[in-house]
Design an enzyme around this catalytic site. Structure first.
Site: not given
Length: 245
Positions: A41, A105
Site C-alpha cells: 500500500s 500510511k
C-alpha cells in the site's frame, strides 16, 4: 567454595542480561522501534519486507505506544500525553482502530481539513493538489500479478512525494467531501489504488483518531525486497539506509 563462586558468576550474568533486556524494552517502548512492511500500500516509497525505524516520541504517547497496546487509557482530548500533531506528509505507523493490526500510511488531512477526491484527483479545502506524471511502467506485485501504473509526484502543501496510480476511475477515486474531525487524521497509502485507508471504513481505517498512533516512520533501515529481474518490469526495492522524510 568453587560451586559457590560458580553460582555467583551465573547470578551476575543473569542480572546483567536482565538489565540489558529492561533497557532494550524501555528504549523500544519510549524511543525507537523496528517494524516491517507487510503490504504494497505504500509503494513506491516502501516495499513489502522493508524494515523501518519508527520514532515513538514524535507525537507523544498513548497506550498504543506500548507493545500489544497494554497501557492504560490516557484521559486527554487526543488520548495522548506530551502529544504533538503530525505534519501533513508524515508517514505514520498506527494500530487499526477495530482490528488492532499495525498499519502504515501517509498523513493527508489534518483536523478541520475538508478532503475530496474526484476522478483520482485530491482536493484539500477545495484546492486541487497538483501532481505531475513522471513515468509509466509495469511491475510484478507481491502476489504475482502484473500491475500497470503511472508514477506521479504529488505536491501536498508543505511536502511533495511520489505516488502510483493504476487509473482515475477505481472504487475510491471519488470520495467526500469529508471534514476531518478534531484529534483525528485522514491517511492514505502512496499506492492509491491498492490501499485500505481513510477512504474506507472497516476493513479500511476511516478517520484515524490520534490516540491510535504508534509513531512516525523516519528511516528505512533494510530493504528485503529481492524480486527476480524480469524484462520490461520495474523493481520496487532496494535502499539499505535512508531517511524517509
Amino acid at each position: 567454595m568453587l560451586n559457590s563462586k560458580f553460582w555467583r558468576g551465573v547470578r551476575s550474568e543473569l542480572l546483567f542480561f536482565a538489565l540489558l533486556f529492561a533497557v532494550f524494552m524501555a528504549f523500544r517502548t519510549t524511543a525507537y522501534a523496528m517494524y516491517h512492511i507487510p503490504s504494497e500500500s505504500m509503494l513506491p516509497t516502501l516495499a513489502v519486507g522493508d524494515r523501518i525505524a519508527v520514532n515513538k516520541f514524535a507525537y507523544g504517547y498513548s497506550r498504543h505506544s506500548l507493545p500489544f497496546s497494554l497501557g492504560p487509557e490516557v484521559d486527554t482530548p487526543s488520548g495522548r500525553i506530551f502529544g504533538h500533531a503530525p505534519k501533513r506528509g508524515d508517514i505514520v505507523v498506527f494500530k487499526h482502530p477495530v482490528t488492532g493490526e499495525t498499519y502504515i500510511k501517509r498523513v493527508i488531512g489534518l483536523p478541520g481539513d475538508e478532503i475530496t477526491l474526484m476522478r483520482g484527483r485530491l482536493y484539500i479545502n477545495n484546492v486541487q493538489v497538483t501532481r505531475e506524471l513522471e513515468e509509466t511502467y509495469r511491475y510484478r506485485e507481491h502476489r504475482g500479478d502484473i500491475a500497470a501504473v503511472g508514477l506521479f509526484r504529488e505536491d501536498l502543501p508543505g511536502h511533495d512525494h511520489e505516488i502510483i496510480e493504476r487509473g482515475d476511475d477505481f472504487s475510491a477515486d471519488d470520495f467526500g467531501p469529508m471534514k476531518v474531525p478534531a484529534h483525528s487524521l485522514f491517511v492514505m497509502g502512496d499506492n492509491r489504488d491498492n490501499s485500505l485507508d481513510s477512504r474506507f471504513t472497516n476493513p479500511g481505517v476511516g478517520m484515524l483518531p490520534m490516540e491510535y498512533l504508534v509513531g512516525r516512520a523516519e528511516y528505512l533501515v533494510l530493504s528485503a525486497n529481492f524480486d527476480r529481474k524480469e524484462p520490461g518490469l520495474k523493481k520496487h526495492n532496494s535502499r539499505w539506509f535512508s531517511r524517509l522524510r
